[in-house]
Write an enzyme that holds these catalytic residues in place. Structure first.
Site, PDB file in Angstrom:
ATOM      1  N   GLY A 195       0.850  -1.195   0.000  1.00 25.34           N
ATOM      2  CA  GLY A 195       0.000   0.000   0.000  1.00 25.34           C
ATOM      3  C   GLY A 195       0.880   1.237   0.000  1.00 25.34           C
ATOM      4  CD  GLN A 209       3.517   5.711   2.754  1.00 30.42           C
ATOM      5  OE1 GLN A 209       2.551   5.201   2.210  1.00 30.42           O
ATOM      6  NE2 GLN A 209       4.440   5.001   3.382  1.00 30.42           N
ATOM      7  CB  CYS A 253       5.273   2.054   7.762  1.00 35.01           C
ATOM      8  SG  CYS A 253       4.838   3.560   6.876  1.00 35.01           S
ATOM      9  CG  LEU A 254       6.789   0.892   1.752  1.00 40.82           C
ATOM     10  CD1 LEU A 254       6.129   1.212   0.422  1.00 40.82           C
ATOM     11  CD2 LEU A 254       7.951  -0.074   1.563  1.00 40.82           C
ATOM     12  CG  HIS A 312      -0.497   1.235   7.522  1.00 41.08           C
ATOM     13  ND1 HIS A 312       0.483   0.805   8.388  1.00 41.08           N
ATOM     14  CD2 HIS A 312       0.157   1.976   6.576  1.00 41.08           C
ATOM     15  CE1 HIS A 312       1.670   1.273   7.994  1.00 41.08           C
ATOM     16  NE2 HIS A 312       1.500   1.992   6.899  1.00 41.08           N
ATOM     17  CD  GLU A 313      -1.245   2.455   2.947  1.00 46.53           C
ATOM     18  OE1 GLU A 313      -0.725   3.589   2.966  1.00 46.53           O
ATOM     19  OE2 GLU A 313      -0.576   1.412   3.007  1.00 46.53           O
ATOM     20  CG  HIS A 355       0.569   6.832   5.690  1.00 42.10           C
ATOM     21  ND1 HIS A 355       1.747   7.238   6.298  1.00 42.10           N
ATOM     22  CD2 HIS A 355       0.717   5.512   5.450  1.00 42.10           C
ATOM     23  CE1 HIS A 355       2.558   6.188   6.407  1.00 42.10           C
ATOM     24  NE2 HIS A 355       1.955   5.133   5.905  1.00 42.10           N
TER      25      HIS A 355
HETATM   26  O1  GNR Z   1       4.046  -2.617   2.554  1.00 36.50           O
HETATM   27  C1  GNR Z   1       3.431  -2.480   3.609  1.00 36.50           C
HETATM   28  N1  GNR Z   1       3.138  -3.570   4.362  1.00 36.50           N
HETATM   29  C2  GNR Z   1       2.309  -3.523   5.469  1.00 36.50           C
HETATM   30  C3  GNR Z   1       2.314  -4.625   6.313  1.00 36.50           C
HETATM   31  C4  GNR Z   1       1.486  -4.650   7.409  1.00 36.50           C
HETATM   32  C5  GNR Z   1       0.644  -3.593   7.665  1.00 36.50           C
HETATM   33  C6  GNR Z   1       0.641  -2.487   6.847  1.00 36.50           C
HETATM   34  C7  GNR Z   1       1.463  -2.446   5.743  1.00 36.50           C
HETATM   35  S1  GNR Z   1       1.438  -1.068   4.688  1.00 36.50           S
HETATM   36  C8  GNR Z   1       3.075  -1.126   4.077  1.00 36.50           C
HETATM   37  C9  GNR Z   1       3.258  -0.070   3.017  1.00 36.50           C
HETATM   38  C10 GNR Z   1       3.082   1.291   3.632  1.00 36.50           C
HETATM   39  O2  GNR Z   1       3.883   1.812   4.374  1.00 36.50           O
HETATM   40  N2  GNR Z   1       1.962   1.911   3.379  1.00 36.50           N
HETATM   41  O3  GNR Z   1       1.702   3.105   3.934  1.00 36.50           O
HETATM   42 NI    NI Z   2       2.841   3.172   5.773  1.00 37.65          NI
END
Ligand code: GNR
Ligand code: NI
Length: 172
Positions: A46, A51, A94-95, A136-137, A140
């Site tokens: 995601g 980001q 999270c990236l 999670h997104e 952000h």
């Molecule tokens: O790549 C991603 N893997 C992930 C694994 C578990 C819970 C959430 C994520 S999102 C993350 C990519 C990211 O940072 N998206 O904002």
């Molecule tokens: Ni993230």
């Protein structure tokens, strides 16, 4: 299409609240294409526009497994509806917080109302990984990172390590 650099914490831009998108036009689809390419390259499942430094309410996602066909999802101006009372823990990453994983509890199910790649309104029922990722997104878009749910001690330890790595990278 282009791969764009991903911002990492504690970059202050990751704390911005993203603005609603006015209309889903060709320029926005170009942004979504770049986001998807950047996400696949990372690789991640995601990505929120902020980001890559764009404070607009846009998310891309793909939860397909490695040996499955790609299944990109595009969410413009997403809203979470009816989050379940039941919560579930999941090990998140999270990236924008590279190389750190920890458990976060979120509602196990929810619905998401959003505009798709073509600007059409959609409602999606989410559970499991999809529910985790969309929440999670969505965070952000509000300037929230998953490490904000951890203890202050853990969060500060992670941020300190990231700052140090960035300092070393800048010096080399
Ligand atoms: O790549 C991603 N893997 C992930 C694994 C578990 C819970 C959430 C994520 S999102 C993350 C990519 C990211 O940072 N998206 O904002
Ligand atoms: Ni993230």
């Amino acid at each position: 299409m282009a791969i764009r650099p991903i911002l990492t914490a504690p970059d202050p831009r990751l704390r911005e609240v993203s603005k609603p998108v006015g209309q889903v036009d060709e320029a926005l689809r170009e942004l979504m294409d770049d986001m998807l390419e950047t996400m696949y390259d990372a690789p991640g499942i995601g990505l929120a526009a902020i980001q890559i430094g764009v404070p607009q309410r846009v998310i891309v996602m793909d939860l397909a497994g490695e040996d499955e066909e790609p299944a990109p999802l595009y969410f413009v101006n997403p809203e979470i509806l009816d989050p379940s009372e039941e919560k579930k823990p999941y090990e998140e990453g999270c990236l924008s917080v590279p190389d750190y994983y920890d458990e976060v509890e979120r509602p196990a199910r929810c619905r998401v109302k959003y505009l798709d790649y073509h600007g059409a309104e959609q409602i999606l029922e989410a559970e499991g990984m999809l529910a985790v990722c969309i929440q999670h997104e969505m965070d952000h878009l509000e300037g929230v990172l998953f490490i904000d749910y951890l203890s202050r001690l853990k969060r500060e330890r992670v941020l300190k390590k990231l700052k140090k790595e960035q300092r070393l990278a800048a010096a080399s």
